[in-house]
Design a protein around this motif. Structure first.
Motif, PDB file in Angstrom:
ATOM      1  N   ALA A  57       0.798  -1.227   0.000  1.00  0.00           N
ATOM      2  CA  ALA A  57       0.000   0.000   0.000  1.00  0.00           C
ATOM      3  C   ALA A  57       0.828   1.273   0.000  1.00  0.00           C
ATOM      4  O   ALA A  57       0.297   2.355  -0.189  1.00  0.00           O
ATOM      5  CB  ALA A  57      -0.937   0.008   1.210  1.00  0.00           C
ATOM      6  N   GLY A  58       2.134   1.148   0.270  1.00  0.00           N
ATOM      7  CA  GLY A  58       2.968   2.339   0.189  1.00  0.00           C
ATOM      8  C   GLY A  58       3.581   2.777   1.477  1.00  0.00           C
ATOM      9  O   GLY A  58       4.006   3.926   1.615  1.00  0.00           O
ATOM     10  N   ALA A  59       3.651   1.890   2.475  1.00  0.00           N
ATOM     11  CA  ALA A  59       4.257   2.275   3.755  1.00  0.00           C
ATOM     12  C   ALA A  59       5.751   2.455   3.632  1.00  0.00           C
ATOM     13  O   ALA A  59       6.389   2.936   4.547  1.00  0.00           O
ATOM     14  CB  ALA A  59       3.962   1.219   4.820  1.00  0.00           C
ATOM     15  N   THR A  60       6.316   2.095   2.476  1.00  0.00           N
ATOM     16  CA  THR A  60       7.757   2.258   2.294  1.00  0.00           C
ATOM     17  C   THR A  60       8.166   3.721   2.247  1.00  0.00           C
ATOM     18  O   THR A  60       9.336   4.037   2.343  1.00  0.00           O
ATOM     19  CB  THR A  60       8.201   1.571   0.993  1.00  0.00           C
ATOM     20  N   SER A  61       7.184   4.611   2.069  1.00  0.00           N
ATOM     21  CA  SER A  61       7.515   6.045   2.044  1.00  0.00           C
ATOM     22  C   SER A  61       7.304   6.712   3.396  1.00  0.00           C
ATOM     23  O   SER A  61       7.516   7.905   3.538  1.00  0.00           O
ATOM     24  CB  SER A  61       6.654   6.744   0.983  1.00  0.00           C
ATOM     25  N   VAL A  62       6.841   5.938   4.386  1.00  0.00           N
ATOM     26  CA  VAL A  62       6.568   6.524   5.695  1.00  0.00           C
ATOM     27  C   VAL A  62       7.875   6.887   6.388  1.00  0.00           C
ATOM     28  O   VAL A  62       8.843   6.134   6.356  1.00  0.00           O
ATOM     29  CB  VAL A  62       5.763   5.538   6.555  1.00  0.00           C
ATOM     30  N   HIS A  63       7.884   8.037   7.038  1.00  0.00           N
ATOM     31  CA  HIS A  63       9.092   8.488   7.736  1.00  0.00           C
ATOM     32  C   HIS A  63       8.673   9.173   9.024  1.00  0.00           C
ATOM     33  O   HIS A  63       7.988  10.193   8.990  1.00  0.00           O
ATOM     34  CB  HIS A  63       9.877   9.450   6.845  1.00  0.00           C
ATOM     35  N   TRP A  64       9.058   8.590  10.157  1.00  0.00           N
ATOM     36  CA  TRP A  64       8.849   9.234  11.445  1.00  0.00           C
ATOM     37  C   TRP A  64      10.133   9.990  11.754  1.00  0.00           C
ATOM     38  O   TRP A  64      11.169   9.364  12.023  1.00  0.00           O
ATOM     39  CB  TRP A  64       8.559   8.202  12.523  1.00  0.00           C
ATOM     40  N   PRO A  65      10.132  11.314  11.661  1.00  0.00           N
ATOM     41  CA  PRO A  65      11.358  12.110  11.687  1.00  0.00           C
ATOM     42  C   PRO A  65      12.315  11.724  12.810  1.00  0.00           C
ATOM     43  O   PRO A  65      11.934  11.644  13.982  1.00  0.00           O
ATOM     44  CB  PRO A  65      10.835  13.539  11.872  1.00  0.00           C
ATOM     45  N   ASP A  66      13.558  11.476  12.416  1.00  0.00           N
ATOM     46  CA  ASP A  66      14.687  11.251  13.320  1.00  0.00           C
ATOM     47  C   ASP A  66      14.575   9.974  14.163  1.00  0.00           C
ATOM     48  O   ASP A  66      15.408   9.742  15.027  1.00  0.00           O
ATOM     49  CB  ASP A  66      14.873  12.440  14.274  1.00  0.00           C
ATOM     50  N   VAL A  67      13.560   9.137  13.927  1.00  0.00           N
ATOM     51  CA  VAL A  67      13.393   7.946  14.764  1.00  0.00           C
ATOM     52  C   VAL A  67      13.290   6.679  13.918  1.00  0.00           C
ATOM     53  O   VAL A  67      14.124   5.783  14.004  1.00  0.00           O
ATOM     54  CB  VAL A  67      12.149   8.074  15.672  1.00  0.00           C
ATOM     55  N   LEU A  68      12.256   6.581  13.102  1.00  0.00           N
ATOM     56  CA  LEU A  68      12.009   5.389  12.300  1.00  0.00           C
ATOM     57  C   LEU A  68      11.818   5.781  10.842  1.00  0.00           C
ATOM     58  O   LEU A  68      11.330   6.871  10.535  1.00  0.00           O
ATOM     59  CB  LEU A  68      10.760   4.648  12.791  1.00  0.00           C
ATOM     60  N   LYS A  69      12.190   4.860   9.968  1.00  0.00           N
ATOM     61  CA  LYS A  69      12.010   5.098   8.537  1.00  0.00           C
ATOM     62  C   LYS A  69      11.867   3.760   7.832  1.00  0.00           C
ATOM     63  O   LYS A  69      12.712   2.880   7.995  1.00  0.00           O
ATOM     64  CB  LYS A  69      13.194   5.884   7.958  1.00  0.00           C
ATOM     65  N   ALA A  70      10.809   3.605   7.049  1.00  0.00           N
ATOM     66  CA  ALA A  70      10.585   2.378   6.300  1.00  0.00           C
ATOM     67  C   ALA A  70      11.043   2.574   4.863  1.00  0.00           C
ATOM     68  O   ALA A  70      10.706   3.573   4.225  1.00  0.00           O
ATOM     69  CB  ALA A  70       9.107   2.006   6.328  1.00  0.00           C
ATOM     70  N   SER A  71      11.831   1.636   4.355  1.00  0.00           N
ATOM     71  CA  SER A  71      12.284   1.653   2.968  1.00  0.00           C
ATOM     72  C   SER A  71      11.777   0.407   2.265  1.00  0.00           C
ATOM     73  O   SER A  71      11.229  -0.509   2.890  1.00  0.00           O
ATOM     74  CB  SER A  71      13.810   1.710   2.909  1.00  0.00           C
ATOM     75  N   SER A  72      11.941   0.359   0.954  1.00  0.00           N
ATOM     76  CA  SER A  72      11.521  -0.824   0.199  1.00  0.00           C
ATOM     77  C   SER A  72      12.233  -2.070   0.706  1.00  0.00           C
ATOM     78  O   SER A  72      11.616  -3.129   0.878  1.00  0.00           O
ATOM     79  CB  SER A  72      11.806  -0.615  -1.290  1.00  0.00           C
TER      80      SER A  72
END
Length: 521
Positions: A57-72
């Protein structure tokens, strides 16, 4: 964030929350053991579905600033981890029927999965360090599921010591980077490197990171705990070899922007990775026990994976990580079947390969890989890596020295060539997957690796063709070149512990070294 973005974020974090819920359920005496296993399967399956939904669905673009980041790539691995965890959990429920301590096992398994998911999305030094340390702490309960087994306790102690040293190195790497960048954010670190390049503190940070990964990934000479965890239940071995030990490769791929500017760190990874791949590969050839051979195979594969990262072949390292995880999970969970097949094969005398096939095999495999590459329309890896792959796959073309008909020999050779072609095509297809990873090959280091693979192939050929020439080497190889004995003595001298149930004296460094000959290594 808008509502779709919030939903994506929730689906990406769902595995952490659901596996944490399992840990909490395991603390409730009102929940029976059977009910706890059913809850694990339901929540793990739900986490698997939500992880897949998040990736699609596109959660790979989600970014929680300075803490968590999801990539492909991280989302792909999250799906793989949850799939393996769900399968291993189902296998464990049947495997451990009637055993005591199942509640502790379920809690530890769920804690490992939750911590791994958190590590895969870490975009901050402290989150990454805390998640990786949590993986090790939870894994200790699984390694010591049978606390009365001394070698399980000894292996767990050696891993604990390696983990704590790795934690200190990671904290040092984080502190050095934090001082330079002014933030613990990994995204801020990549931006700083892109704009201002590397400084001496960042070079030292990269070195500390590389050393920490070497310790956590069980490279020689701190590999002993990985080959001795056979004392733990089989599904624990599957979890460890298929998932946990591969995290070092993910961390190096995640830190590719830092490693690309840190030549000393890459050289360090090259030295340890190449030495481990060659020596562990040689040791594996002398092993008889199926599970121990699989363990040594993992050590060699970890060396190979770190080698790929040192060479800047991050896409291949990512594919290696995924393929190795799936293969080792299947291999350990079906170990009994493999043992039966091996025993049946042992009833027939093994035929040595012919000298001609051993000499021609690498020429044919390397040529075939080089011929297939242009068909892809691009060069996914440099020519010297094609030579490395050709050498690794050359044994597929070895032909028996026993007399056989021409048709049988041609058929066997064609089958081997088809396997090499299939492996090359699979690597090309997988390399085209949108994982968002950029390669930066280093030709000079690659040529060194190629020479190492040539040496390994020559040793393997001599072992097959002239085994009497290597009789003394076989004794050293069977003993793992005595590297683990030295590390065991050092570990127990620096951090004494009671790992044997008899008495404090029996658990000292001398007793450990004396008993290592009986350990499953």
């Amino acid at each position: 964030m808008d509502i779709p973005q919030i939903l994506y974020s929730a689906s990406a974090l769902a595995p952490v929350a659901l596996m944490t819920a399992v840990v909490l359920l395991a603390q409730l005496d009102q929940v029976s053991t059977a009910g706890l296993w059913r809850a694990f399967q339901v929540l793990a399956s739900g986490a698997l579905v939500l992880t897949g939904v998040a990736m699609l669905a596109g959660a790979t673009s989600v970014h929680w600033p300075d803490v968590l980041k999801a990539s492909s790539f991280s989302q792909t691995l999250a799906l793989l981890v949850q799939l393996l965890g769900t399968v291993i959990g189902g296998f464990s429920a049947r495997y451990l029927q009637g055993e005591t301590g199942q509640r502790r096992y379920v809690a530890a398994l769920a804690a490992v999965l939750a911590a791994v998911h958190l590590l895969l999305m870490a975009d901050h030094w402290l989150v990454l360090i805390g998640a990786w340390a949590s993986v090790g702490v939870a894994l200790q309960h699984l390694l010591c599921f049978y606390p009365d087994r001394p070698f399980a306790r000894l292996a767990a102690h050696k891993k604990r010591m390696a983990d704590r040293v790795a934690d200190v190195l990671l904290l040092g790497a984080a502190a050095l980077a934090w001082v330079v960048v002014g933030s613990g954010s990994l995204s801020a670190l990549w931006a700083h490197i892109a704009q201002q390049g590397m400084s001496t503190p960042l070079q030292l940070s990269a070195l500390a990171l590389a050393l920490a990964v070497i310790l956590r990934t069980a490279l020689l000479p701190v590999h002993g705990w990985l080959t001795q965890v056979m004392e733990a239940p089989t599904p624990v071995s599957a979890l460890l070899h298929a998932g946990v030990v591969n995290l070092g490769g993910f961390v190096l791929i995640r830190f590719a922007p830092l490693l690309e500017q840190a030549a000393p760190a890459r050289v360090l990874l090259l030295v340890f990775g190449l030495a481990t791949a060659v020596l562990a590969g040689m040791v594996m050839l002398t092993r008889i026990s199926i599970k121990v051979r699989l363990a040594w195979s993992t050590v060699a594969q970890m060396g190979f994976m770190l080698l790929e990262c040192a060479l800047g072949l991050y896409s291949l390292a990512a594919l290696h990580l995924i393929g190795h995880s799936l293969y080792k999970a299947h291999a350990f969970l079906s170990a009994s079947t493999v043992v039966r097949q091996t025993r049946l094969q042992a009833l027939h005398s093994a035929a040595l390969p012919s000298a001609l096939s051993v000499a021609l095999a690498p020429v044919l495999t390397i040529s075939l890989v080089l011929l297939i590459l242009p068909l892809s329309g691009h060069a996914p890896w440099p020519w010297w890596w094609s030579a490395v792959l050709g050498l690794a796959w050359a044994p597929l073309l070895w032909l028996s020295a026993k007399p056989a008909g021409l048709i049988a020999r041609v058929g066997q050779a064609m089958f081997g060539l088809l396997m090499v072609a299939g492996l090359t095509a699979a690597a090309l297809v997988a390399h085209a997957l949108p994982l968002g990873i950029q390669d930066a090959p280093h030709t000079g280091l690659g040529l060194i690796v190629l020479l190492g693979m040539v040496a390994l192939y020559l040793c393997l050929a001599l072992l097959q063709l002239r085994p009497q020439m290597l009789s003394r080497w076989r004794r050293w190889s069977y003993a793992g070149f005595y590297l683990d004995e030295a590390y065991t003595r050092l570990a127990l001298q620096l951090w004494p512990t009671r790992w044997a149930p008899e008495s404090p004296k029996s658990a000292g460094p001398k007793a450990a070294a004396a008993l290592m000959a009986d350990a499953p290594r």
